[in-house]
Design an enzyme around this catalytic site. Structure first.
Site, short mmCIF file in Angstrom:
data_model
loop_
_atom_site.label_atom_id
_atom_site.label_comp_id
_atom_site.label_asym_id
_atom_site.label_seq_id
_atom_site.Cartn_x
_atom_site.Cartn_y
_atom_site.Cartn_z
N ASN A 194 0.79 -1.25 0.04
CA ASN A 194 -0.09 0.09 -0.02
C ASN A 194 1.02 1.23 -0.05
OD1 ASN A 194 -2.59 1.65 0.68
ND2 ASN A 194 -1.30 2.13 2.51
N TYR B 103 2.94 9.21 -11.30
CA TYR B 103 2.33 8.19 -10.40
C TYR B 103 1.26 7.37 -11.13
CZ TYR B 103 -1.69 7.31 -7.03
OH TYR B 103 -2.97 6.77 -6.28
N ALA C 22 3.18 4.71 -12.82
CA ALA C 22 3.53 3.39 -11.70
C ALA C 22 2.20 2.69 -11.38
CB ALA C 22 4.00 4.34 -10.39
N LYS C 23 1.17 3.09 -11.41
CA LYS C 23 -0.13 2.57 -11.02
C LYS C 23 -0.24 1.45 -11.97
CE LYS C 23 -0.73 3.67 -6.89
NZ LYS C 23 -0.49 2.81 -5.70
#
Length: 245
Positions: free
Chosen positions: A105, A171, A174-175
């Site tokens: 997470n 971001y 990356a996800k």
């Protein structure tokens, strides 16, 4: 944020302690969604290794679990390097004897439009989200395979990978990479009975509160007010508990 559910409150919602005897690691579990994941796992009976880059936050979340009658240990540290991932797994095994669940997470934001984003901002986000997921998942799957009893890898994604996100050229990819990683691991680990899933949450946390359009909602939520209907219906935005349970 307004997120401090107790272990007892979550235990009432979780119900049966179906994870008794199981051991979980949750990265980035000092606050927000990670904290809620850790408490929910503990409420279901799991022993939890609580990781966070903020030592006080990790210790606080672990204390919330143990004071509520659950089992947890804090393991502060910044994910990304392989040595840190291995240390987390070694902590779980040393403290509880095994590892069954890894929840990746941990995450950070370094938002800027691409023409103003530095290489350092790009590397920091990729290193925490994508590399951190890979290193923690790799260390976990090695331990799970050695145990020979299967396991669970739960990777945390974001709608940014599906739709793009202004100012997040670090971001969003990356996800997206995390989703591709999950699909690859699911192929590689099928014979080992280790399942791999991606959760794509949308919740009001300290991270989403930085989004300008959510500023007023975040402030109201922080003060104990419920999220407005439009937040839930038009933005699919709920509480950490909505995602977890």
């Amino acid at each position: 944020m307004n997120e401090h559910k107790t272990l007892a409150e979550l235990r009432e919602k979780v119900g049966s302690a179906e994870l008794n005897g199981k051991v979980a690691i949750v990265t980035g579990a000092g606050r927000g969604l990670g904290r809620c994941y850790a408490l929910a796992l503990a409420a279901a009976g799991a022993s939890v290794v609580v990781n966070d880059a903020d030592e006080k936050a990790a210790e606080g979340a672990a204390a919330d679990i143990t004071e509520g009658g659950g089992k947890a240990i804090a393991a502060p540290g910044r994910v990304g390097p392989e040595a840190e991932a291995q240390r987390l797994v070694e902590t779980a095994v040393a403290e509880y004897g095994r590892l069954d669940i890894m929840v990746t997470n941990a995450g950070i934001l370094r938002d800027r439009v691409s023409w103003k984003m530095s290489e350092e901002d790009f590397d920091a986000v990729i290193g925490t989200h994508l590399k951190g997921t890979w290193t923690c998942g790799k260390a976990a799957l090695q331990q799970m395979r050695s145990q020979g009893e299967g396991g669970r890898l739960i990777l945390i994604g974001s709608p940014a990978y599906q739709f793009g996100s202004f100012g997040q050229s670090n971001y969003a990819p990356a996800k997206a990479g995390i989703v591709a990683l999950a699909r690859t691991w699911s192929m590689e680990l099928s014979r080992d009975k280790i399942t791999v899933n991606v959760v794509v949450p949308t919740a009001m946390t300290a991270m989403t509160a930085t989004i300008p359009v959510y500023k007023e909602w975040a402030e109201a939520y922080e003060n104990g007010l419920p999220l407005p209907k439009v937040a839930r219906t038009d933005h699919a935005l709920g509480s950490p508990e909505d995602v977890t349970l």
